[in-house]
Design a protein around this motif. Structure first.
Motif, short mmCIF file in Angstrom:
data_model
loop_
_atom_site.label_atom_id
_atom_site.label_comp_id
_atom_site.label_asym_id
_atom_site.label_seq_id
_atom_site.Cartn_x
_atom_site.Cartn_y
_atom_site.Cartn_z
N GLN A 1 28.01 -26.46 -2.52
CA GLN A 1 29.44 -25.28 -1.88
C GLN A 1 28.85 -24.87 -1.28
O GLN A 1 29.32 -24.69 0.41
N VAL A 2 27.25 -23.67 -1.48
CA VAL A 2 26.72 -23.00 -0.58
C VAL A 2 25.96 -24.14 0.15
O VAL A 2 25.90 -23.56 1.05
N ARG A 3 25.11 -24.67 -0.04
CA ARG A 3 24.28 -25.63 1.14
C ARG A 3 25.59 -25.99 2.65
O ARG A 3 25.26 -26.18 3.81
N GLY B 1 27.76 -24.77 2.64
CA GLY B 1 29.11 -23.54 3.96
C GLY B 1 27.96 -23.17 4.19
O GLY B 1 28.58 -22.59 5.66
N PHE B 2 26.34 -22.78 4.42
CA PHE B 2 25.80 -22.58 5.18
C PHE B 2 25.86 -23.65 6.80
O PHE B 2 25.71 -23.41 7.71
N PHE C 1 19.44 -13.66 -1.73
CA PHE C 1 19.36 -14.77 -1.88
C PHE C 1 18.96 -15.83 -0.63
O PHE C 1 18.26 -16.22 -0.84
N GLN D 1 27.21 -6.41 -1.74
CA GLN D 1 27.00 -8.39 -1.21
C GLN D 1 26.18 -8.08 -0.72
O GLN D 1 26.00 -9.62 -0.25
N MET E 1 23.55 -10.82 -1.14
CA MET E 1 23.77 -12.47 0.95
C MET E 1 22.19 -12.41 0.92
O MET E 1 21.54 -13.30 1.20
N TYR F 1 15.11 -17.96 -0.69
CA TYR F 1 15.06 -18.91 -0.33
C TYR F 1 14.36 -19.26 0.62
O TYR F 1 14.22 -20.26 1.23
N LYS G 1 28.71 -25.89 -7.46
CA LYS G 1 28.30 -24.38 -6.56
C LYS G 1 27.45 -24.16 -6.06
O LYS G 1 27.49 -24.33 -4.48
N GLU G 2 25.65 -25.25 -5.99
CA GLU G 2 24.93 -25.40 -4.87
C GLU G 2 25.43 -26.60 -3.61
O GLU G 2 24.86 -25.75 -2.58
#
Length: 157
Positions: free
Chosen positions: A6-8, A10-11, A135, A128, A132, A139, A3-4
């Motif tokens: 995927q997030v990177r 995705g961004f 997060f 949501q 977001m 970060y 997931k980590e």
């Protein structure tokens, strides 16, 4: 892929898609101006007493790079410099009427892009959004700490 990752990814993917999608209209409407110049114009319009240091910090550029950009913008008649009567050392920038035209075009484009993407954001709940934003703040603070830990000083590079 976890997931980590995927997030990177995705961004990065979202950023690249937005950049690619916006690029053509931006380049067409703001022909003759580089992204750094337009963002410099935007910052100057939105912030009173903009100077090289503030611009460098905000745009994550070196002072030398900002000096080059501001000189180009002055040459193009987009910005002008000024000093305060009580501080003859510091140089500040403000937009000229021509600079305000470019700023306005940029703002109109951003509104157009927001309108294009509105359908997605209308589906997001407050929870949501809060999640977001939380997060991103965490970060961002982490990255700020890493920048500081590495001794990177944007102003002096």
């Amino acid at each position: 892929m976890n997931k980590e990752e995927q997030v990177r990814m995705g961004f990065r993917d979202l950023f690249n898609k937005m950049s690619w999608l916006n690029k053509f209209k931006m380049e067409d409407r703001l022909r003759g101006y580089k992204s750094s110049e337009v963002h410099c114009i935007e910052y100057i319009e939105k912030n009173i007493d903009s100077n090289v240091t503030k611009l460098a910090e905000s745009l994550y550029m070196t002072s030398g790079a900002i000096s080059k950009v501001t000189k180009k913008l002055m040459k193009k008649g987009m910005i002008e410099s000024y000093q305060k009567p009580d501080n003859k050392k510091e140089i500040y920038f403000r937009l000229t009427e021509q600079g305000k035209v470019i700023y306005q075009i940029h703002e109109e484009l951003h509104k157009e892009f927001q309108e294009r993407d509105k359908a997605v954001f209308e589906q997001i709940t407050e929870e949501q959004f809060d999640s977001m934003l939380s997060f991103m703040e965490k970060y961002s603070r982490h990255l700020d700490a890493e920048i500081k830990k590495q001794g990177i000083d944007i102003k002096s590079e």
